[in-house]
Design a protein around this motif. Structure first.
Motif: not given
Length: 273
Positions: A15-22, A141-162
């Motif tokens: 994505l960095v390459v794409d951002e630098l092109i042009g 896709r197969t079960e319609g479920v997510v299995r993980a710990p700490h479902g109430d844990a917040p993140t300020a996740a970032i898009d790779l493009l950003d």
């Protein structure tokens, strides 16, 4: 000006390459797989990786600035060859900050390698990636479920493009030398909320199944090893009482608003269907 992008097949590097092109600059890409990268014809490609000195020296010849993908095992050798080639400006992808201004996990290896060396460096410290939730895609896709710990844990996740947008800006502009930029998405969301928004993007309900620490350790250790799994579970647990902050300077660094998780989920809906 010639800019070298290492890890040009990687999720951020490509994505960095794409951002630098042009931009009018000469872009050179170091990648182990030029075919997979599918780089445009005006990008100069050097086939190789950070652990292959001959390829690295070839890639660094005549370079003015470097985007450095994280590689703790080869960082010292790479910087030695970078100095030998006369390159001064390096923008390095690191990781989000921790106690005593130290980046989390193995990223301290990246930053510590610059100590005592004559580089004009900038460190980019993103936190969680929105793309990490693609690990949930098979079960959604197969079960319609997510299995993980700490479902109430917040993140300020970032898009790779950003991340790539900021990296390109810092590579091209002056005024960023010696800065350690914490990077985040525009909003804190719990895992419960992320799952709900994925469900909205694909048009059907996705359930969240809370795992105990022991269940998560057993499940995740198969894919990432016990030590890494234990670390990741701990990070999520810590986030409940110490939620990661949203970086207020992100819009200024980006020159636009950061991408929300809902926008990202809508763009990647087909991968969850």
């Amino acid at each position: 000006m010639t800019i070298l992008v290492t890890g040009a097949t990687g999720n951020v590097g490509r994505l960095v390459v794409d951002e630098l092109i042009g931009t009018g600059e000469q872009i050179r890409a170091l990648t182990v797989s030029p075919e997979r990268a599918a780089l445009p014809p005006d990008v100069e490609v050097v086939k190789g990786h950070m652990g292959k000195p001959a390829a690295v020296r070839e890639a660094l010849a005549g370079v003015d600035r470097v985007y450095l993908a994280p590689s703790g095992e080869t960082i010292n050798d790479f910087l030695a060859m970078t100095a030998e080639a006369g390159v001064r400006r390096v923008v390095a992808l690191s990781g989000s900050g921790g106690s005593e201004d130290k980046p989390s996990y193995f990223y301290s290896q990246i930053e510590d390698a610059f100590v005592g060396k004559d580089f004009d460096w900038t460190f980019l410290r993103p936190g969680a990636f929105m793309a990490n939730t693609l690990d949930w895609a098979p079960a959604i896709r197969t079960e319609g479920v997510v299995r993980a710990p700490h479902g109430d844990a917040p993140t300020a996740a970032i898009d790779l493009l950003d991340i790539a947008t900021v990296a390109a800006k810092v590579l091209l502009e002056d005024g960023h030398v010696g800065r350690k930029y914490e990077l985040s998405g525009p909003e804190p969301l719990t895992q419960f909320e992320q799952v709900r928004q994925i469900g909205e993007a694909i048009g059907r309900e996705v359930k969240f199944e809370e795992l105990t620490r022991e269940q998560a350790l057993a499940l995740w250790s198969e894919a990432m090893g016990v030590e890494t799994a234990d670390f990741m579970i701990g990070v999520l647990g810590d986030a409940i009482d110490n939620p990661p902050p949203v970086v207020p300077e992100m819009d200024e660094l980006l020159g636009r608003a950061g991408r929300t998780f809902a926008q990202w989920a809508a763009a990647h809906a087909d991968e969850f269907r």
